[in-house]
Design a protein around this motif. Structure first.
Motif, mmCIF file in Angstrom:
data_model
loop_
_atom_site.group_PDB
_atom_site.id
_atom_site.type_symbol
_atom_site.label_atom_id
_atom_site.label_comp_id
_atom_site.label_asym_id
_atom_site.label_seq_id
_atom_site.Cartn_x
_atom_site.Cartn_y
_atom_site.Cartn_z
ATOM 1 N N PRO A 222 0.737 -0.998 -0.076
ATOM 2 C CA PRO A 222 0.138 -0.186 0.129
ATOM 3 C C PRO A 222 0.875 1.253 -0.065
ATOM 4 O O PRO A 222 1.833 1.363 0.705
ATOM 5 C CB PRO A 222 -0.702 -0.201 1.326
ATOM 6 C CG PRO A 222 -0.973 -1.555 1.643
ATOM 7 C CD PRO A 222 0.552 -2.127 1.054
ATOM 8 N N ASP A 223 0.418 2.439 -0.756
ATOM 9 C CA ASP A 223 1.433 3.616 -0.773
ATOM 10 C C ASP A 223 0.760 4.207 0.389
ATOM 11 O O ASP A 223 -0.397 4.804 0.659
ATOM 12 C CB ASP A 223 0.699 4.428 -1.930
ATOM 13 C CG ASP A 223 1.233 5.534 -2.298
ATOM 14 O OD1 ASP A 223 1.743 6.084 -1.272
ATOM 15 O OD2 ASP A 223 1.400 6.054 -3.414
ATOM 16 N N GLN A 224 1.854 4.401 1.376
ATOM 17 C CA GLN A 224 1.378 5.002 2.618
ATOM 18 C C GLN A 224 1.175 6.442 2.703
ATOM 19 O O GLN A 224 0.901 7.021 3.640
ATOM 20 C CB GLN A 224 2.702 4.787 3.474
ATOM 21 C CG GLN A 224 2.951 3.124 3.807
ATOM 22 C CD GLN A 224 4.195 2.752 4.740
ATOM 23 O OE1 GLN A 224 4.806 3.909 5.311
ATOM 24 N NE2 GLN A 224 4.638 1.471 4.683
ATOM 25 N N MET A 225 1.540 7.042 1.579
ATOM 26 C CA MET A 225 1.354 8.510 1.665
ATOM 27 C C MET A 225 0.229 9.013 0.768
ATOM 28 O O MET A 225 -0.149 10.149 0.549
ATOM 29 C CB MET A 225 2.460 9.364 0.876
ATOM 30 C CG MET A 225 3.992 9.045 1.792
ATOM 31 S SD MET A 225 5.240 10.052 0.942
ATOM 32 C CE MET A 225 4.880 11.471 1.548
ATOM 33 N N ALA A 226 -0.659 8.018 0.337
ATOM 34 C CA ALA A 226 -2.006 8.172 -0.593
ATOM 35 C C ALA A 226 -3.191 7.969 0.319
ATOM 36 O O ALA A 226 -3.439 7.156 1.225
ATOM 37 C CB ALA A 226 -1.905 7.296 -1.831
ATOM 38 N N ALA A 231 -4.603 2.729 -4.070
ATOM 39 C CA ALA A 231 -3.164 3.208 -4.552
ATOM 40 C C ALA A 231 -2.206 2.229 -3.937
ATOM 41 O O ALA A 231 -1.859 2.433 -2.906
ATOM 42 C CB ALA A 231 -2.755 4.449 -3.999
ATOM 43 N N ILE A 232 -2.089 1.016 -4.473
ATOM 44 C CA ILE A 232 -1.232 -0.105 -4.253
ATOM 45 C C ILE A 232 0.018 -0.298 -4.975
ATOM 46 O O ILE A 232 -0.143 -0.543 -6.365
ATOM 47 C CB ILE A 232 -2.073 -1.422 -4.012
ATOM 48 C CG1 ILE A 232 -2.897 -1.033 -2.942
ATOM 49 C CG2 ILE A 232 -1.249 -2.470 -3.577
ATOM 50 C CD1 ILE A 232 -4.054 -2.345 -2.795
ATOM 51 N N ASP A 233 1.281 -0.223 -4.382
ATOM 52 C CA ASP A 233 2.299 -0.655 -5.117
ATOM 53 C C ASP A 233 2.632 -2.212 -5.208
ATOM 54 O O ASP A 233 2.210 -2.705 -4.622
ATOM 55 C CB ASP A 233 3.749 0.084 -4.558
ATOM 56 C CG ASP A 233 3.576 1.792 -4.692
ATOM 57 O OD1 ASP A 233 3.075 2.154 -5.676
ATOM 58 O OD2 ASP A 233 3.916 2.299 -3.941
#
Length: 454
Positions: A222-226, A231-233
């Motif tokens: 998970p994108d921790q800043m989104a 929003a998953i990397d």
């Protein structure tokens, strides 16, 4: 003049024809059998089907004797059952056999956790349940073994570091289907592995959606800043099930992944990463921990395992004790950090002839790679004034391939487009260009090092 003779298959001797047919694949043998009665009879010659059975189904003489069938009948029986997997079966069956043979000697309790293969109807039912087609090689593997029971240790490797523990099970098809993802950001993804302790899974992409490629295997991040949870990397671990599974088995059976306390540990050891100073040899292996890492913000977590050993041939008077450590750490940007400290993870090991000391530690960094090197300082037990350094070989830690969230990339593209439009609306030919006017196009690179424990 002698009368010309018409060359006919009917008059050619059998031996040269059988020799020619022996170079053909099973598909060509079947085609030849439809040409004429003579070729039909020759193509059914039993010895011709032995190499076909060995190549595609890994069958042996003992299999033939046990089943009391001809090679041709054996081939036909396996083809009727597993024909759709003929391009994958031998590769995956060999990998499974190699893995089981190795684990029977090194970690027999893992063998007990393996489940028998499933039938075609069960795989068809799973496809109907999730509404997606399973990759052919993935189906093939589950015809051989239906993953494993949910136990510890997991077949797909463990990791232990301080108070952090991970052990990944290879999921059976029913459990995997229960975890099939419909949510945005992970749509059409099927879990392959699962860890009870961390909740970590590796996923298989069943369709090319949301920036993923079909058959790709990955850890989601998970994108921790989104603010958007979709929003998953992803950290990519394989391009197909076959590549993912066979490369893992290769690392296990060749000893690249060591078995420690009856568990497979996914440390990667570079054979060139060894340094010898006098009687003491130091070697290093590393492992990336996706569950403690993130792409955005960039935070990549590695653990490394160091083995210090003193030669059995060393003289007793060369016994020594480790006092301090020194590290020189260089990241991908060329920035260097130096670390000095007493002992290793709170210990001061004594080295005597034949003694081995191993320990694990960790590091985090904000660039995609870094390397470490350094030395230990020892003193002789017989003479504390005799102090010397033992080299630690340079070892590299490189983040696995990753792909950024499509949601975030689309958002950045949209913002960039908007910024360009605003720039065009408010600019003139006589305006001076100011770099600060680029707004969101001027994306800062995260600076500073992440906290580390070395």
């Amino acid at each position: 003049m002698a009368a010309s003779m018409e060359l006919s298959l009917e008059v050619l001797p059998s031996d040269p024809l059988l020799l020619i047919l022996s170079f053909l694949d099973f598909r060509d043998l079947i085609s030849c059998s439809n040409v004429s009665r003579r070729l039909h009879a020759l193509s059914n010659h039993n010895p011709l089907w032995k190499p076909q059975c060995q190549k595609y189904w890994l069958l042996t003489e003992s299999d033939k004797v046990q089943r009391n069938q001809s090679w041709k009948d054996l081939f036909k029986e396996f083809y009727l059952d597993l024909g759709r997997y003929i391009d994958h079966y031998a590769t995956l069956k060999k990998a499974w056999d190699d893995l089981k043979r190795y684990l029977e000697q090194k970690s027999p309790r893992m063998i007990v956790s393996l489940k028998e293969g499933v039938k075609e109807e069960e795989l068809d039912a799973v496809e109907a349940q999730i509404g997606c087609k399973l990759p052919t090689d993935y189906r093939c593997s589950f015809r051989i073994h239906n993953g494993q029971k949910l136990v510890v240790p997991g077949l797909m490797g463990s990791m232990a570091l301080s108070n952090h523990y991970r052990s990944e099970d290879l999921l059976d098809i029913e459990t995997a289907a229960g975890g099939f993802q419909h949510r945005k950001g992970m749509s059409k993804c099927l879990p392959l592995t699962f860890c009870f302790h961390t909740g970590l899974s590796q996923y298989l992409a069943l369709e090319s959606v949301e920036g993923r490629h079909r058959d790709e295997i990955f850890y989601h991040c998970p994108d921790q800043m989104a603010q958007d949870p979709s929003a998953i990397d992803m950290f990519i671990t394989g391009s197909s099930f076959t590549e993912w599974f066979t490369s893992y088995v290769h690392n296990v059976v060749t000893g690249e992944f060591p078995i420690i306390r009856d568990q497979i540990f996914r440390y990667v050891h570079d054979k060139a990463c060894v340094a010898t100073t006098g009687d003491i040899k130091v070697s290093v292996s590393t492992s990336f921990l996706p569950e403690l890492s993130s792409v955005h913000p960039p935070h990549f977590f590695f653990t490394y395992r160091i083995r210090i050993e003193m030669s059995r041939d060393a003289l007793p008077e060369n016994a020594c004790q480790l006092d301090t450590r020194y590290w020189k750490i260089t990241n991908a940007n060329g920035n260097v950090e130096e670390v000095r400290g007493p002992g290793v993870v709170g210990e001061f090991p004594v080295m005597t002839p034949g003694k081995v000391h191993e320990y694990a530690s960790c590091t985090t960094f904000s660039t995609t790679s870094e390397y470490m090197e350094g030395h230990y300082t020892f003193h002789r037990l017989k003479n504390k004034e005799e102090v010397f350094n033992v080299a630690i070989p340079r070892f590299h830690m490189v983040c696995p391939p990753f792909r950024k969230s499509v949601v975030r990339m689309q958002g950045l593209a949209s913002e960039a487009s908007s910024a360009l439009c605003n720039e065009e609306d408010h600019s003139s030919d006589t305006e001076d260009y100011d770099e600060s006017d680029r707004g969101v196009l001027n994306i800062p690179t995260p600076s500073g090092r992440c906290p580390r424990h070395i």
